[in-house]
Structure formats: C-alpha cells, structure tokens
Design a protein around this motif. Structure first.
Motif, PDB file in Angstrom:
ATOM      1  N   SER A 288       0.776  -1.043  -0.224  1.00 18.73           N
ATOM      2  CA  SER A 288      -0.109  -0.476   0.708  1.00 18.73           C
ATOM      3  C   SER A 288       1.248   1.010  -0.676  1.00 18.73           C
ATOM      4  N   ARG A 289       1.842   1.162   1.143  1.00 17.53           N
ATOM      5  CA  ARG A 289       3.113   2.557   0.871  1.00 17.53           C
ATOM      6  C   ARG A 289       3.358   2.545  -0.667  1.00 17.53           C
ATOM      7  N   LEU A 290       4.115   1.225  -1.355  1.00 15.75           N
ATOM      8  CA  LEU A 290       4.450   1.892  -2.598  1.00 15.75           C
ATOM      9  C   LEU A 290       3.080   1.749  -3.148  1.00 15.75           C
ATOM     10  N   ARG A 291       2.397   1.783  -3.606  1.00 15.24           N
ATOM     11  CA  ARG A 291       1.586   1.946  -4.397  1.00 15.24           C
ATOM     12  C   ARG A 291       0.935   3.641  -4.416  1.00 15.24           C
ATOM     13  N   ARG A 292       1.507   4.108  -2.849  1.00 13.55           N
ATOM     14  CA  ARG A 292       1.499   5.717  -2.616  1.00 13.55           C
ATOM     15  C   ARG A 292       2.565   6.474  -3.031  1.00 13.55           C
TER      16      ARG A 292
END
Length: 427
Positions: A288-292
């Motif tokens: 999720s943090r990588l997607r952001r």
C-alpha cells in the motif's frame, strides 16, 4: 597557457607549432626521447599509445557493421540525444569543412556526419561508424583522449600519435549519465587546423552539457524509469519527479519488474523472506505504501503487478545480453543489483545478471571489456577474469603487469597455484 586543454596559445603560429610538435613526435618514436615540447595531456597520451604497442601508421579497426551496428546504436543511451547533436552541430557538419562524431564509452564511433566530400576523406583513415577510436586502437585523438582523461580536449595536427590522422584537428568532450555519473561516450568535431581555437572546445563542452541536461529529463510523462544497479535504494523517475525508495520498497519493485505477469502475496513473501513467516497484513501494508509512492495507477493487485510502461536499468542489461551484445550490456551495467539486499528473490536475480554478464564478457576475450568487468564490484575479485585479461593483453601493454599481479594475488588468496600468464594463447 590559461587552458591546458586548448591546443594553441593565443597568437601562436599554427605552421610553426605543427613543425615543433612533429619533430618531437619523430624523436619520441625513433629514439624514445621524452616529449618535453608538447602539452602534458598529449605527452601522456603518446606514452599510453606507445605502451599499447600501437603502430604509428595504424588504421583504427572496425568493430561493428551493418545490422550489428544498427542494433547497437538503437539501444545506446546517446541515441536519444542525436537530434540535439544535429541541432547544435548540424551547421558544422554540413559546411564542407568539418565532421560531427559521437562515440560510446569504448571509443566506438556511433555516428559520423558531415559534408559527403569531407566524409570521403575521413573514410580513408576509418573515421566511420563502428570503428574503434579509443587510444589503444587509434592513438592520441580528441574523442579517444577525452575518454581516457574524462575531460574535454583539443588535439591539433601532429599531436595525433598515428601519422595518417595528423592532417586533422579535433575537439571532443565526454558525456555522462546524469543519474549515475557513468561515462556514456563523447561528442567530437573534426576538421582542419582552424579548429584549434577556444570556440571549438567551448562548443563541444556546451554540447556535452546540453546532452546531459537532456538525458536528465524523463523519457516520457507516461514512462516510469527505475535505477537499481549499483545502489542499495532504487530511484524512480515518474511524471518529472525523482523518488528514492527505501530498501523494502526497492526490493518489492525489483521483484515486480522481474515478474511482469504478476505475483501473489505469498510469492512475494517468499521472494522477500524465503519463507511464509511474514504476516499477510504486513506485506499488504508495504504494498500500500509502495502504491502511494508510485501512484495508484501503476500498481495492480490480485495478482500484484505493475501497469503501464516501466523501464529499468537491470532489464536493459538483460535485454542486451539476450541480443548477444556483451559490450552494450557492459556499458549499461552500473553495478550489482541492490547490492545491500539479502532478499532471496533479489539475491537470485543479482547473481543471475552478474553471472550472465560475466560469461558474455569472458566469451569475447576482449581486453577492453575484460578490463571494464574487472573494474566492477562483481569483477574485482574474479580470478578467471583477471587471468583472461592478462592473456588478452599484448606483451608490453601498460595494464598487463597489473593484471598478472592481480591474478597471482587472487591465486594466493584462494590457495591456488599461480597460473602461467607470460605467453598469450596462439590461435
């Protein structure tokens, strides 16, 4: 002289200087006289050329022709900059007195452009695309010497080591990858004695800086580029932004790039940790943090995979290797993939890339490529590569004693008998 990279001092007589340097050149070749009446950059280049046992009547060899040349040029990073070179130097290239040339980091000419009449004269000394103009193969010359010293330089008339080139004067400047600092090649202008002026040197310097600024721009607003070779944390360029990822996100991104078909959460967990101890919630949080960081439009789930066009430096290396282009792959290789990572999936991929590149370089038995490989972190302790380099270098070559000494040192460290490296293998 205010600028030691300029060939002539202000007010100097070109004809007188040609005679002075020509006499020093003849004395250096016949009697080994120290070339004290020439510029330091030229004297040092003459010594390197002589140390490589280069014939002063030699003609630069041609490495690539036809389809091999076309495919190599198309894949080279400087292909993007060719329109800029033509914009900045196009007038010179068509004025009937000059040539514009671009070479790679090995001195291999990629493009040579100019008036057809001037091109015909240049062809007589193999100043053509695909020919090797590094110092080891063509002696002192602006593009080759600029690469050797990593600095812009003019080479004037009789300053050239090889006599057939002494009717020409040239100025060249090296070009670097703005992201990594890696030497990509050089841009050159070649013509008559009138090029020995501050303006020609300033022009190639400015052109090289413009090329580096151009390369610093993103390829396309919709294209993501990833740099992960020779660095512990990957860098992305997306939408005009540069994003430096942390270690875990760098590993996830590399793993996703290596599996464009997608990976399940369980597969990513195994690639990251080697077992299934990672709680799925933790992995989902990391993704999720990588997607952001990437942008929501770039990362799919079920399975996890990247969308759109994503280019990565390590994929460039493997693509070139698949095409059989060891020189191009070595030129694109910026070091081991995420060298600080111990994630099993990254470690396997790092070893695969280094192993394939090593095998391709060893198969060429090319001294320049072997020297470049042994200069990398992966090749510094490669006994087989150092032995191959020692065998490939001719007796008297300046780097051969270093290669022999390093091979023997590694043999002792590995508790192996010293290899016999004094004779080159006969064909």
């Amino acid at each position: 002289m205010a600028d030691p990279w300029l060939a002539l001092e202000f007010g100097a007589d070109p004809a007188e200087r040609i005679a002075q340097v020509g006499a020093a050149h003849a004395a250096f070749l016949t009697a080994g006289t120290d070339p004290g009446r020439v510029r330091d950059v030229v004297a040092e280049s003459w010594r390197r050329s002589a140390g490589a046992l280069l014939d002063p009547e030699a003609t630069a060899p041609v490495d690539l022709t036809d389809d091999a040349l076309e495919s190599y040029r198309a894949a080279h990073p400087l292909a993007r900059v060719l329109p800029l070179f033509r914009d900045l130097l196009g007038g010179i290239a068509q004025d009937g007195a000059h040539l514009m040339a671009v070479c790679d980091a090995y001195g291999r000419l990629l493009w040579v452009e100019g008036h057809p009449g001037v091109l015909r004269h240049a062809e007589r000394m193999n100043f053509i695309p695909g020919a090797r103009w590094d110092e080891a193969h063509a002696g002192t010359n602006a593009p080759g010497t600029a690469l050797a010293v990593d600095h812009s330089v003019q080479i004037f008339a009789t300053e050239h080591f090889v006599r057939p080139v002494q009717r020409w004067t040239c100025a060249a400047a090296p070009i670097h990858d703005p992201a990594t600092g890696r030497l990509l090649g050089a841009v050159d202008i070649t013509g008559g004695d009138h090029l020995a002026n501050p303006q020609s040197l300033a022009l190639v310097r400015a052109t090289a800086r413009a090329a580096e600024a151009f390369l610093a721009q993103p390829l396309d607003p919709d294209v993501v580029t990833v740099s992960a070779l020779g660095r512990d944390e990957a860098e992305l360029r997306v939408g005009g932004r540069r994003i430096r990822l942390g270690r875990r996100h760098s590993e996830l991104l590399v793993l996703l790039l290596d599996h464009p078909e997608g990976r399940t959460g369980e597969q990513l967990g195994l690639d990251l940790y080697g077992d299934d101890r990672l709680h799925p919630v933790t992995l989902r949080a990391e993704l999720s943090r990588l997607r952001r960081a990437l942008g929501p439009e770039l990362l799919d789930s079920r399975p996890y995979r990247l969308r759109g066009t994503v280019r990565a430096d390590f994929r460039t290396v493997t693509d070139l290797l698949e095409r059989g282009d060891a020189a191009g792959a070595l030129g694109a290789y910026g070091g081991p993939l995420l060298p600080g990572s111990d994630a099993p999936g990254v470690t396997r991929l790092r070893r695969l890339i280094d192993g394939q590149l090593r095998a391709a370089v060893l198969a060429t038995a090319n001294p320049a490529q072997l020297a470049a490989w042994t200069a990398t972190a992966a090749g510094a302790d490669d006994l087989t590569a150092w032995q191959a380099l020692a065998r490939a270098l001719p007796p008297g070559a300046p780097r051969r004693p270093l290669a022999v000494a390093r091979a023997n040192q590694l043999s002792l460290e590995y508790d192996l008998p010293r290899a016999t490296l004094l004779q080159r293998p006969r064909n």
